[in-house]
Motif scaffolding. Structure first.
Motif, PDB file in Angstrom:
ATOM      1  N   GLY A  71      56.598 -58.392 -57.852  1.00  0.00           N
ATOM      2  CA  GLY A  71      56.641 -58.912 -56.522  1.00  0.00           C
ATOM      3  C   GLY A  71      55.257 -59.858 -56.332  1.00  0.00           C
ATOM      4  N   THR A  72      55.271 -60.144 -57.091  1.00  0.00           N
ATOM      5  CA  THR A  72      53.915 -61.753 -56.806  1.00  0.00           C
ATOM      6  C   THR A  72      54.925 -63.128 -56.161  1.00  0.00           C
ATOM      7  N   GLY A  73      56.094 -62.885 -56.835  1.00  0.00           N
ATOM      8  CA  GLY A  73      56.772 -64.305 -56.427  1.00  0.00           C
ATOM      9  C   GLY A  73      57.397 -65.075 -57.645  1.00  0.00           C
ATOM     10  N   LYS A  74      56.743 -64.660 -58.484  1.00  0.00           N
ATOM     11  CA  LYS A  74      56.765 -65.675 -60.147  1.00  0.00           C
ATOM     12  C   LYS A  74      58.334 -66.633 -59.707  1.00  0.00           C
ATOM     13  N   GLU A  75      59.515 -65.773 -59.288  1.00  0.00           N
ATOM     14  CA  GLU A  75      60.551 -66.571 -59.570  1.00  0.00           C
ATOM     15  C   GLU A  75      60.495 -67.986 -58.524  1.00  0.00           C
ATOM     16  N   LEU A  76      60.479 -67.320 -56.933  1.00  0.00           N
ATOM     17  CA  LEU A  76      59.968 -68.474 -56.392  1.00  0.00           C
ATOM     18  C   LEU A  76      59.432 -69.635 -56.686  1.00  0.00           C
ATOM     19  N   PHE A  77      57.991 -70.196 -57.569  1.00  0.00           N
ATOM     20  CA  PHE A  77      57.540 -70.552 -58.317  1.00  0.00           C
ATOM     21  C   PHE A  77      58.715 -71.172 -59.493  1.00  0.00           C
ATOM     22  N   VAL A  78      59.886 -70.724 -59.973  1.00  0.00           N
ATOM     23  CA  VAL A  78      59.913 -71.155 -61.282  1.00  0.00           C
ATOM     24  C   VAL A  78      60.963 -71.861 -60.429  1.00  0.00           C
TER      25      VAL A  78
END
Length: 467
Positions: A186-193
């Motif tokens: 839920g920290t937003g890893k895929e947003l960065f990817v």
């Protein structure tokens, strides 16, 4: 009395949803439970006493997991088996098979089979759809809409660590080096990817994401690397995700959940830039940037042997560690404003903000589900209620009767004994984790990073109702 116990055992086995076969030393079926009958659509009376290959003619001595165990006397676990039943239906199962021994001699074998046919069918449909999508995308102009959705503007926050990560992420996008993104759920890893992909020179090429924890080893192998017709029963000539992502980016989420034997093949592809389909002797050159993500501490993945050390160093050229929301609480007001606007627009509502009580709760709450949990809390309130401000009564259940234990001016009347306060916080975290995982003990334990047995003990100790 022993007969009654035996009857009860048989009834219990027939309740199990996995298929159970028992064969003797010659390979003849001696037991066949109800779930196996439903899986194979064969009457028990027609199966008992017949050789396993007579009932399953599409299998052989080499492909039948149960015959392999009879031959070697060694158990096998979680091996995919594909066969065609007598009606011509393609069936995929995940089998665990154990030898039955007596006086050090193999006298039979027991096999437990889980039906994964629908999982394989859906996975193959996804691969086919991805192939169609990316074949179509090759004809699009460079001005076309990127295949990945998010960019760095979609990452909300002014926390110094987050600003530094966005800067590093943008620099990472300028290279083709592998990136490993670490962070809790839920920290937003895929947003960065996705942002890295959309800021790179590969942004008009395919972006493909695959969760490595979602599929069994054999199925994941054919999904990643492709297959050739005849490599296993029902196999077709089909490219894998590496071939489909050629020229673009392949995102491997929860890479630390990939089986170790499959990590060896992945390492070879990363080293050589060539992929070999399952069942093929030929290789295909691929140009793919791999970005991976893990949901655990980055130092633990090698120490705990979740990842091969050589693969870890190959993937971990550039590292981005996303902080938990509880470590960037100054971003909560900004995120709240962003999510209220998002769901106001989506639900045609007119909330202008949250009450002071809700903000106090949000600023002290531990946020085990991180930004995703905050977004869901706002989405729930905006979707279900009307008004100007989101108030405490509008919040999801994990916030009900939640009151901050501190204040800028200390009120000694609300101070609690430390053990009571700790139990209260633990209870709220566990209830939140259980709700987010649909009361799946294993997933909830993973979410809050405790052993499963510890979570079960805490649920009982804290008298948490379990659905």
């Amino acid at each position: 009395m022993e007969i009654k116990y035996f009857d009860a055992l048989i009834q219990a086995i027939n309740i199990i949803t996995d298929g159970i076969h028992i064969v003797d030393a010659s390979g003849k079926i001696v037991y066949y439970n109800v779930a196996a009958k439903q899986l194979d659509e064969i009457d028990v009376d027609k199966a008992i006493g017949r050789h396993i290959l007579e009932v399953y003619p599409s299998l052989s001595f080499d492909t039948s997991t149960i015959l392999k165990v009879l031959k070697t006397g060694k158990p096998i676990y979680n091996v995919e088996q594909n066969f065609v039943n007598y009606k011509g239906d393609k069936i995929s199962t995940l089998n665990s098979t154990l030898p039955i021994t007596y006086n050090n001699k193999v006298v039979g074998a027991l096999e437990v089979s889980r039906n994964i046919t629908k999982v394989r069918e859906l996975s193959e449909k996804i691969v086919n759809l991805q192939r169609e999508l990316y074949e179509t995308s090759e004809s699009l102009e460079k001005t076309s809409k990127p295949l990945a959705k998010f960019n760095f503007l979609d990452i909300i926050g002014q926390n110094k660590e987050m600003l530094k990560l966005k800067s590093l992420g943008l620099k990472a996008a300028m290279s083709d080096s592998p990136v490993m993104v670490a962070g809790s759920t839920g920290t937003g890893k895929e947003l960065f990817v996705q942002s890295i992909h959309n800021s790179s020179n590969r942004k008009h090429k395919p972006f493909i994401a695959q969760n490595c924890a979602a599929l069994p080893s054999n199925l994941l192998e054919s999904i990643l690397f492709g297959s050739v017709k005849g490599s296993f029963t029902g196999a077709e000539n089909r490219p894998g995700l590496f071939e489909l992502a050629n020229g673009g980016t392949l995102f491997l989420d929860e890479i630390n959940s990939m089986p170790l034997e499959l990590q060896t093949k992945l390492l070879r592809v990363l080293q050589d830039g060539r992929v070999r389909r399952v069942g093929s002797s030929n290789t295909v050159d691929v140009d793919v940037r791999v970005i991976s993500a893990i949901n655990t501490e980055i130092n633990e993945v090698v120490e705990s042997k979740q990842l091969r050390q050589d693969l870890f160093f190959r993937l971990n050229v550039i590292t981005l560690v996303i902080p938990d929301l509880c470590k960037r609480k100054e971003d909560i007001p900004i995120l709240v404003e962003h999510f209220i606007k998002k769901y106001n627009d989506k639900c045609s509502k007119f909330f202008s903000g949250i009450s002071k009580e809700v903000m106090d709760i949000f600023m002290e709450y531990s946020w085990p589900g991180n930004v995703r949990e905050l977004e869901h809390a706002i989405e729930s309130a905006v979707s279900l209620y009307d008004g100007d401000l989101i108030r405490e009564e509008h919040l999801p259940f994990q916030f009900k009767n939640y009151h901050p234990t501190y204040s800028s001016s200390l009120d000694t009347s609300v101070i609690q004994p430390l053990n009571v306060a700790v139990d209260k916080v633990e209870r709220e975290i566990i209830i939140s984790a259980l709700e987010q995982t649909d009361y799946n003990i294993a997933k909830a334990a993973k979410l809050i990073n405790v052993p499963r047995q510890t979570l079960q003990y805490k649920i009982k100790k804290l008298d948490i109702p379990f659905h």
